[in-house]
Scaffold this motif. Sequence first.
Motif, mmCIF file in Angstrom:
data_model
loop_
_atom_site.group_PDB
_atom_site.id
_atom_site.type_symbol
_atom_site.label_atom_id
_atom_site.label_comp_id
_atom_site.label_asym_id
_atom_site.label_seq_id
_atom_site.Cartn_x
_atom_site.Cartn_y
_atom_site.Cartn_z
ATOM 1 N N SER A 1 0.840 -1.195 0.000
ATOM 2 C CA SER A 1 0.000 0.000 0.000
ATOM 3 C C SER A 1 0.882 1.254 0.000
ATOM 4 O O SER A 1 1.903 1.295 0.678
ATOM 5 C CB SER A 1 -0.861 -0.049 1.266
ATOM 6 N N GLY A 2 0.517 2.236 -0.806
ATOM 7 C CA GLY A 2 1.268 3.491 -0.829
ATOM 8 C C GLY A 2 2.489 3.465 -1.738
ATOM 9 O O GLY A 2 3.279 4.400 -1.747
ATOM 10 N N CYS A 3 2.654 2.383 -2.529
ATOM 11 C CA CYS A 3 3.866 2.287 -3.358
ATOM 12 C C CYS A 3 3.706 3.010 -4.693
ATOM 13 O O CYS A 3 4.636 3.021 -5.506
ATOM 14 C CB CYS A 3 4.281 0.843 -3.570
ATOM 15 N N THR B 1 -1.742 3.607 -7.721
ATOM 16 C CA THR B 1 -2.796 4.501 -8.209
ATOM 17 C C THR B 1 -2.189 5.670 -8.980
ATOM 18 O O THR B 1 -2.692 6.070 -10.038
ATOM 19 C CB THR B 1 -3.665 4.993 -7.034
ATOM 20 N N THR B 2 -1.078 6.183 -8.464
ATOM 21 C CA THR B 2 -0.400 7.292 -9.144
ATOM 22 C C THR B 2 -0.010 6.870 -10.564
ATOM 23 O O THR B 2 -0.207 7.621 -11.528
ATOM 24 C CB THR B 2 0.857 7.700 -8.356
ATOM 25 N N LEU B 3 0.522 5.658 -10.688
ATOM 26 C CA LEU B 3 0.919 5.149 -12.002
ATOM 27 C C LEU B 3 -0.300 5.045 -12.928
ATOM 28 O O LEU B 3 -0.281 5.504 -14.074
ATOM 29 C CB LEU B 3 1.589 3.769 -11.837
ATOM 30 N N ALA C 1 8.207 -0.537 -2.548
ATOM 31 C CA ALA C 1 7.705 0.603 -1.779
ATOM 32 C C ALA C 1 8.444 1.889 -2.130
ATOM 33 O O ALA C 1 9.495 1.855 -2.753
ATOM 34 C CB ALA C 1 7.842 0.310 -0.296
ATOM 35 N N ARG C 2 7.871 2.997 -1.703
ATOM 36 C CA ARG C 2 8.311 4.343 -2.040
ATOM 37 C C ARG C 2 9.813 4.565 -2.134
ATOM 38 O O ARG C 2 10.515 4.161 -1.215
ATOM 39 C CB ARG C 2 7.764 5.304 -0.979
ATOM 40 N N PRO C 3 10.300 5.233 -3.158
ATOM 41 C CA PRO C 3 9.496 5.625 -4.311
ATOM 42 C C PRO C 3 9.206 4.416 -5.186
ATOM 43 O O PRO C 3 10.084 3.593 -5.406
ATOM 44 C CB PRO C 3 10.402 6.623 -5.040
HETATM 45 P P1 ADP Z 1 -1.027 3.053 -3.865
HETATM 46 O O1 ADP Z 1 -2.118 3.186 -4.857
HETATM 47 O O2 ADP Z 1 0.041 2.072 -4.260
HETATM 48 O O3 ADP Z 1 -1.533 2.735 -2.481
HETATM 49 P P2 ADP Z 1 -0.677 5.918 -4.282
HETATM 50 O O4 ADP Z 1 -0.295 6.084 -5.705
HETATM 51 O O5 ADP Z 1 -2.084 6.226 -3.925
HETATM 52 O O6 ADP Z 1 -0.251 4.452 -3.775
HETATM 53 O O7 ADP Z 1 0.258 6.841 -3.398
HETATM 54 C C1 ADP Z 1 1.681 6.809 -3.459
HETATM 55 C C2 ADP Z 1 2.252 7.801 -2.453
HETATM 56 O O8 ADP Z 1 1.945 9.126 -2.873
HETATM 57 C C3 ADP Z 1 1.690 7.665 -1.058
HETATM 58 O O9 ADP Z 1 2.719 7.952 -0.141
HETATM 59 C C4 ADP Z 1 0.605 8.704 -0.998
HETATM 60 O O10 ADP Z 1 0.430 9.165 0.320
HETATM 61 C C5 ADP Z 1 1.176 9.787 -1.877
HETATM 62 N N1 ADP Z 1 0.127 10.546 -2.582
HETATM 63 C C6 ADP Z 1 -0.811 10.055 -3.410
HETATM 64 N N2 ADP Z 1 -1.589 11.027 -3.925
HETATM 65 C C7 ADP Z 1 -1.128 12.193 -3.388
HETATM 66 C C8 ADP Z 1 -1.507 13.566 -3.514
HETATM 67 N N3 ADP Z 1 -2.508 13.931 -4.308
HETATM 68 N N4 ADP Z 1 -0.796 14.478 -2.822
HETATM 69 C C9 ADP Z 1 0.240 14.113 -2.022
HETATM 70 N N5 ADP Z 1 0.648 12.828 -1.867
HETATM 71 C C10 ADP Z 1 -0.014 11.876 -2.526
#
Ligand code: ADP
Length: 265
Positions: A47-49, A52-54, A213-215
Amino acid sequence: MTRTTDKALNVRGATKTYRTQSGEVHALKDVDLTVRQGEFISVVGPSGCGKTTLLWSIAGLHRLTSGAIALGEEWITGPHASIGMMFQEANLLPWRTIRKNIELPSEIRRIRPDEQRIDTLLRRVGLEGFGEKMPRELSGGMQQRASIVRALASDPTVLLMDEPFGALDAFTRDEMNKLVEEIWLGSRKTVILITHSIAEAVFLADKVYVMSARPGRISRVVDVPFARPRSLALMETREFFDLVNAIKHEIQQQPPAKSAVARAV
Ligand code: ADP
Ligand code: MG
């Protein structure tokens, strides 16, 4: 970036840093990914890796800090009609009928919805006759079926799914997994599925991408050897169990995530 004749999806050097009040969050670092047209891949990781951002970046909903994404010859710089997306929640507007919800993306793009295609898809997912119902009249599983139809209504080349069945019960989830495979076998869309269920990732995909995990970056790509169509009984076989466990180990062996926030210097 390699130019290809088909509509392969190419992600190159995808890097995303969120700037927040408390500093910078390095969500993605140098992610490279090539998905051939018609290929089904899944992405798993802690979680948090940055999964979703990708996915949002591929959908053109997020701007990368650096790197680029292309579908075939076209750069993705914003929302794109060839890319459909499904989210964890069905996200149906409660005041619109199912059909009106499915038509919404076309409405926003000011294109005429293909009613015949929508009817065929509704039939395909077992929602024939539900087009005029309101979302609240449908169960969670049915709402997700409607959201599959919405994502596929414009006949996109790529279907992106962000943990689409996480909120469903196990039985409905199995049903949805079968449905997704059937739809994929019939349409051969390029699919990227993000899921926290490794079993779901293995059951559905040709390849499982493991993110660290991050980044976030891709730490491993695992080929899934099972023939298609796959039956739910596959999940009870030794081979399936072993592959799921190997991926689970891969994720557990990763060093713990660094602090979410790297202080801006
Ligand atoms: P996952 O989908 O793998 O759980 P995310 O892509 O949602 O991970 O998030 C990756 C990292 O970026 C996390 O540390 C999250 O807290 C951070 N993050 C995601 N969206 C935002 C945002 N809009 N602003 C700041 N930080 C964000
Ligand atoms: Mg996520």
